[in-house]
Design a protein around this motif. Structure first.
Motif, PDB file in Angstrom:
ATOM      1  N   TRP A 203       1.398  -1.573   0.030  1.00 28.36           N
ATOM      2  CA  TRP A 203       0.232   0.238  -0.621  1.00 28.36           C
ATOM      3  C   TRP A 203       0.457   1.368  -0.216  1.00 28.36           C
ATOM      4  O   TRP A 203       1.469   1.838   0.908  1.00 28.36           O
ATOM      5  N   HIS A 204       0.654   1.604  -0.889  1.00 32.61           N
ATOM      6  CA  HIS A 204       2.268   2.961  -1.451  1.00 32.61           C
ATOM      7  C   HIS A 204       1.720   4.238  -1.106  1.00 32.61           C
ATOM      8  O   HIS A 204       0.703   4.685  -1.559  1.00 32.61           O
ATOM      9  N   LEU A 205       1.268   4.801   0.006  1.00 33.81           N
ATOM     10  CA  LEU A 205       0.969   5.627   1.010  1.00 33.81           C
ATOM     11  C   LEU A 205       1.171   7.101   1.302  1.00 33.81           C
ATOM     12  O   LEU A 205       0.750   7.781   1.475  1.00 33.81           O
ATOM     13  N   THR A 206       1.830   7.517   0.516  1.00 35.71           N
ATOM     14  CA  THR A 206       2.605   8.894   0.342  1.00 35.71           C
ATOM     15  C   THR A 206       3.500   9.095  -0.808  1.00 35.71           C
ATOM     16  O   THR A 206       4.278   8.438  -1.620  1.00 35.71           O
ATOM     17  N   GLU A 207       3.361  10.374  -1.257  1.00 36.35           N
ATOM     18  CA  GLU A 207       3.759  10.262  -2.576  1.00 36.35           C
ATOM     19  C   GLU A 207       3.750  11.822  -2.280  1.00 36.35           C
ATOM     20  O   GLU A 207       3.161  12.738  -1.349  1.00 36.35           O
ATOM     21  N   ASP A 208       4.679  12.770  -3.605  1.00 39.65           N
ATOM     22  CA  ASP A 208       4.261  13.993  -4.608  1.00 39.65           C
ATOM     23  C   ASP A 208       3.331  14.826  -4.143  1.00 39.65           C
ATOM     24  O   ASP A 208       2.487  15.798  -3.952  1.00 39.65           O
ATOM     25  N   GLN A 209       2.392  13.434  -5.248  1.00 38.68           N
ATOM     26  CA  GLN A 209       1.045  14.381  -5.261  1.00 38.68           C
ATOM     27  C   GLN A 209      -0.158  14.144  -3.755  1.00 38.68           C
ATOM     28  O   GLN A 209      -1.548  14.977  -4.268  1.00 38.68           O
ATOM     29  N   GLY A 210       0.192  13.555  -3.262  1.00 34.89           N
ATOM     30  CA  GLY A 210      -0.840  13.850  -2.225  1.00 34.89           C
ATOM     31  C   GLY A 210       0.108  12.196  -0.453  1.00 34.89           C
ATOM     32  O   GLY A 210       0.494  11.737  -1.133  1.00 34.89           O
ATOM     33  N   TRP A 211      -0.191  13.445   0.591  1.00 25.51           N
ATOM     34  CA  TRP A 211       0.012  12.337   2.030  1.00 25.51           C
ATOM     35  C   TRP A 211      -1.399  11.474   2.221  1.00 25.51           C
ATOM     36  O   TRP A 211      -1.961  12.172   2.365  1.00 25.51           O
ATOM     37  N   ILE A 272       5.907   3.873   3.849  1.00 21.88           N
ATOM     38  CA  ILE A 272       6.343   5.449   3.091  1.00 21.88           C
ATOM     39  C   ILE A 272       7.522   6.110   2.286  1.00 21.88           C
ATOM     40  O   ILE A 272       8.482   5.735   2.682  1.00 21.88           O
ATOM     41  N   ASP A 273       7.052   6.369   0.916  1.00 19.30           N
ATOM     42  CA  ASP A 273       8.497   6.571   0.117  1.00 19.30           C
ATOM     43  C   ASP A 273       9.586   7.657   1.125  1.00 19.30           C
ATOM     44  O   ASP A 273       8.457   8.703   0.540  1.00 19.30           O
ATOM     45  N   GLU A 333       5.613  -7.759   9.235  1.00 20.50           N
ATOM     46  CA  GLU A 333       7.150  -8.352   9.454  1.00 20.50           C
ATOM     47  C   GLU A 333       7.831  -7.053   8.668  1.00 20.50           C
ATOM     48  O   GLU A 333       8.901  -6.185   8.924  1.00 20.50           O
ATOM     49  N   TYR A 334       7.168  -5.943   7.410  1.00 21.45           N
ATOM     50  CA  TYR A 334       8.077  -5.847   6.304  1.00 21.45           C
ATOM     51  C   TYR A 334       7.418  -4.201   6.648  1.00 21.45           C
ATOM     52  O   TYR A 334       6.145  -4.261   6.794  1.00 21.45           O
ATOM     53  N   ILE A 335       7.715  -3.456   6.688  1.00 22.28           N
ATOM     54  CA  ILE A 335       8.232  -1.727   5.670  1.00 22.28           C
ATOM     55  C   ILE A 335       8.487  -1.312   4.902  1.00 22.28           C
ATOM     56  O   ILE A 335      10.007  -1.192   4.459  1.00 22.28           O
ATOM     57  N   HIS A 336       8.276  -0.832   3.646  1.00 21.30           N
ATOM     58  CA  HIS A 336       8.434  -0.488   2.550  1.00 21.30           C
ATOM     59  C   HIS A 336       8.925   0.703   2.648  1.00 21.30           C
ATOM     60  O   HIS A 336       8.015   1.614   3.059  1.00 21.30           O
ATOM     61  N   ILE A 337      10.105   1.118   2.201  1.00 20.60           N
ATOM     62  CA  ILE A 337      10.606   2.775   3.028  1.00 20.60           C
ATOM     63  C   ILE A 337      10.844   2.550   1.549  1.00 20.60           C
ATOM     64  O   ILE A 337      11.581   3.941   1.434  1.00 20.60           O
ATOM     65  N   GLY A 338      10.849   2.880   0.294  1.00 20.75           N
ATOM     66  CA  GLY A 338      10.558   2.956  -0.973  1.00 20.75           C
ATOM     67  C   GLY A 338      12.284   3.474  -1.772  1.00 20.75           C
ATOM     68  O   GLY A 338      12.768   2.319  -1.711  1.00 20.75           O
ATOM     69  N   GLY A 339      12.748   4.729  -1.807  1.00 21.22           N
ATOM     70  CA  GLY A 339      13.744   3.940  -2.142  1.00 21.22           C
ATOM     71  C   GLY A 339      13.943   5.152  -3.182  1.00 21.22           C
ATOM     72  O   GLY A 339      15.258   5.102  -3.652  1.00 21.22           O
ATOM     73  N   ASP A 340      13.071   4.495  -4.189  1.00 19.86           N
ATOM     74  CA  ASP A 340      13.466   5.069  -5.857  1.00 19.86           C
ATOM     75  C   ASP A 340      13.242   6.489  -6.334  1.00 19.86           C
ATOM     76  O   ASP A 340      12.791   7.934  -5.316  1.00 19.86           O
ATOM     77  N   GLU A 341      13.641   6.941  -7.567  1.00 18.68           N
ATOM     78  CA  GLU A 341      14.020   8.073  -7.890  1.00 18.68           C
ATOM     79  C   GLU A 341      13.871   9.227  -7.355  1.00 18.68           C
ATOM     80  O   GLU A 341      12.851  10.004  -6.847  1.00 18.68           O
ATOM     81  N   CYS A 342      15.217   9.250  -6.087  1.00 21.82           N
ATOM     82  CA  CYS A 342      15.437  10.465  -5.190  1.00 21.82           C
ATOM     83  C   CYS A 342      16.442  11.199  -6.294  1.00 21.82           C
ATOM     84  O   CYS A 342      18.364  11.226  -6.203  1.00 21.82           O
ATOM     85  N   PRO A 343      16.581  12.538  -7.087  1.00 25.67           N
ATOM     86  CA  PRO A 343      17.561  13.183  -7.754  1.00 25.67           C
ATOM     87  C   PRO A 343      18.115  13.527  -6.453  1.00 25.67           C
ATOM     88  O   PRO A 343      17.617  13.892  -5.388  1.00 25.67           O
ATOM     89  N   LYS A 344      19.235  13.774  -6.906  1.00 22.94           N
ATOM     90  CA  LYS A 344      20.052  14.296  -5.889  1.00 22.94           C
ATOM     91  C   LYS A 344      20.605  15.956  -6.483  1.00 22.94           C
ATOM     92  O   LYS A 344      22.016  16.606  -5.507  1.00 22.94           O
ATOM     93  N   VAL A 345      20.069  16.279  -6.834  1.00 25.46           N
ATOM     94  CA  VAL A 345      20.393  17.973  -6.981  1.00 25.46           C
ATOM     95  C   VAL A 345      20.575  18.950  -5.863  1.00 25.46           C
ATOM     96  O   VAL A 345      20.926  19.376  -5.644  1.00 25.46           O
TER      97      VAL A 345
END
Ligand code: ACM
Ligand code: ZN
Length: 548
Positions: A203-211, A272-273, A333-345
């Protein structure tokens, strides 16, 4: 005329359930089926239930008994099966028997249909649920809707079915951030997941477009972060429909969904991405960004360059406080912490992030930038925090770039190469490659289908999804690291529940055979026939929209 009518009423149910010779038409295909002579009459057969069964298992059995009673027009009463062991001979029994057999592995079940009795054994809730799903698929489709069909073929062929899954992790993902799904819509999604023996909702619960998750310590996250000022139209990144859009789940609703899923044998894994895809949180707390903002809850799709500032301690305090409440709500048992698509600029230009890099002594080397190593630091720190609370992390395959601590599980989405590499390094893996399991990609000609991501030129068909081999290029010694498979359904271009179901189905049935069946059991011609002749009738009676 009367004779014609009788003929018609017999032929129609048969035609709707045409099954391959020797097959029972069950999806996902059971591990082992032996069909014998004769059949069992379901009408009026009583249910006898082991007193040791869990309450939610008993409830599921009561629902089956009720649906059969309505369907057949004759009551199937429910009673306790006292004093029986799972070794009881089916030939000595009369009616349905559901008996606990601790010798069976988790999630496995055995069904023995004799002429006078059906004996079902399993060792846990999920095993019994899967036996129920198998029985339901063997009965007239009316049983799904609790509809009367007294003239239906309420008989089960005598047989022995021994069944259990190939993978322990059988996931489906849901994105309520780009478009929001109500509690009822989420439950309907869970229902169809459970019908095909799936056991994890990502369940992808947080994003740029809405928490989308209420956090009591930070009420502003949902007051501000759950609503955006409009949404881009189609593929036009310069547009805005001008309609305020949003929503979130209260903690009470989240508990309700977690419990509902649990009764269906599904564990909900929250995501929680972080540290990217956090613009809705930044819009709420601009001080957590590198530039200080201002930021808005994003109204366009894509990958935002504004990410959490991880040079600031306040950012970690914020994340830990959020994760404290997440762990309270989700027993997974698992919490997904995202980690994708993190620009470093932003980090490259942020004095605080650069100070953290210096303080940690991080250096760019071996093709890994010091900012990527800073992301490794974030992953590791959050992983340790969650491990301190008895949880494990899952992250998208970007977490593998640079260093990754032991104990993390990698979700391979940019193809399978991340998963292959991770398994080789001894990490557990969940395969969810875009080419097979991004169900936001159209199933038919993208020019003719409803709008989707513009870059999809070749349909992602049910056959393509079915063809996935999770062990391709995985060394035999590393196959134990493939925990399972999942499909993802991102919702940038999906705004209605009907469209959501249409993208999910019937591809999710192909996913279910990839997750459940040993590769040698898979057979696309058999599967497709079962989908078209039988499974569509089930989805139709339940009111699920599906692609043809
Ligand atoms: C992803 O699709 N960004 C994991
Ligand atoms: Zn910063």
């Amino acid at each position: 005329m009367k004779r014609l009518f009788i003929l018609f009423s017999v032929l129609v149910p048969l035609a709707a359930c045409a099954k391959a010779p020797g097959a029972l038409g069950i999806v996902p295909a059971p591990k082992d089926v032996t069909i014998q002579n004769g059949s069992f009459k379901v009408k009026g057969a009583g249910f006898n239930i082991d007193p040791a069964l869990q309450e939610n298992t008993v409830q599921a059995l009561n629902r089956l008994a009720d649906d059969i009673s309505v369907g057949t027009g004759r009551t199937s009463s429910v009673a306790l099966a006292n004093g029986l062991t799972p070794a009881a001979e089916v030939s000595s029994l009369k009616g349905f028997f559901f008996l606990c057999d601790p010798a069976l592995p988790a999630e496995n079940y055995r069904i023995e249909v004799g002429r006078k009795a059906v004996k079902v054994t399993a060792s846990d809730h999920n095993g019994f649920l899967y036996a129920i799903q198998t029985l339901r698929q063997m009965l007239p489709v009316a049983n799904y809707a609790g509809k009367a069909e007294p003239s239906g073929a309420w008989r089960l062929p005598c047989c022995v079915i021994e069944d259990g899954p190939q993978f322990a992790y059988r996931g489906m993902h849901m994105d309520p951030c780009r478009h929001f799904w109500s509690v009822e819509e989420t439950k309907k999604y869970l229902d169809v997941m459970a019908m095909y023996k799936r056991n994890r909702l990502h369940w992808h619960l947080t994003e740029d477009q809405g928490w989308r998750i209420e956090i009591k310590k930070y009420p502003e996250l949902t007051e501000t972060g759950a609503f955006r000022n409009g949404t881009m139209v189609g593929h036009d990144f310069d547009s805005n429909d001008g309609i305020r859009y949003g929503g979130y789940y209260t903690q009470e609703q989240i508990r309700e969904i977690v419990a509902y899923a649990g009764d269906l044998g599904i564990t909900v894994i929250p995501e929680i991405d972080l540290p990217g895809h956090m613009q809705a949180a930044l819009a709420t707390y601009p001080e957590l960004g590198c530039t200080g903002g201002p930021y808005d809850v994003w109204t366009i799709w894509g990958v935002s360059e504004d990410v959490l500032c991880v040079g600031k301690e306040e950012t970690f305090t914020f994340l830990e406080n959020v994760l404290d409440e997440v762990c309270e709500l989700f027993p997974s048992e698992y919490i997904h912490i995202g980690g994708d698509e993190c620009p470093k600029v932003r980090w490259e230009n942020c004095p605080r992030c650069q100070a953290r890099i210096r303080q940690l002594g991080l250096k760019s080397e071996g093709g890994v930038s010091k900012e990527q190593k800073l992301q490794n630091y974030v992953t590791s720190r959050i992983q340790k925090y969650l491990e301190g609370k008895g949880r494990k992390i899952i992250g998208w395959d970007e977490i593998l770039e640079g260093d990754l601590d032991e104990g993390a599980t990698v979700m391979s989405w940019r193809g399978t190469k991340g998963g292959i590499k991770a398994a080789g390094l001894g990490f557990d893996v969940i395969m969810t490659p875009t080419d097979y399991f991004y169900f936001d990609y159209q199933q038919g000609d993208p020019e003719k289908e409803p709008l989707g991501p513009g870059y999809i030129k070749i349909p992602l068909t049910m056959e393509k999804a079915y063809s996935f081999n999770p062990f391709d290029q995985i060394d035999a010694s590393q196959q134990k690291h493939i925990l399972g498979v999942q499909a993802n359904l991102w919702t940038e271009y999906i705004a209605t529940p009907e469209h959501l179901e249409y993208m999910l189905l019937p591809r999710m049935l192909a996913l279910s055979e990839v997750q459940w069946c040993k590769p040698e059991k898979k057979d696309y011609a058999r599967f497709e026939n079962e989908v078209r002749t039988h499974q569509f009738a089930i989805l139709d009676i339940l009111g699920y929209k599906h692609h043809e």
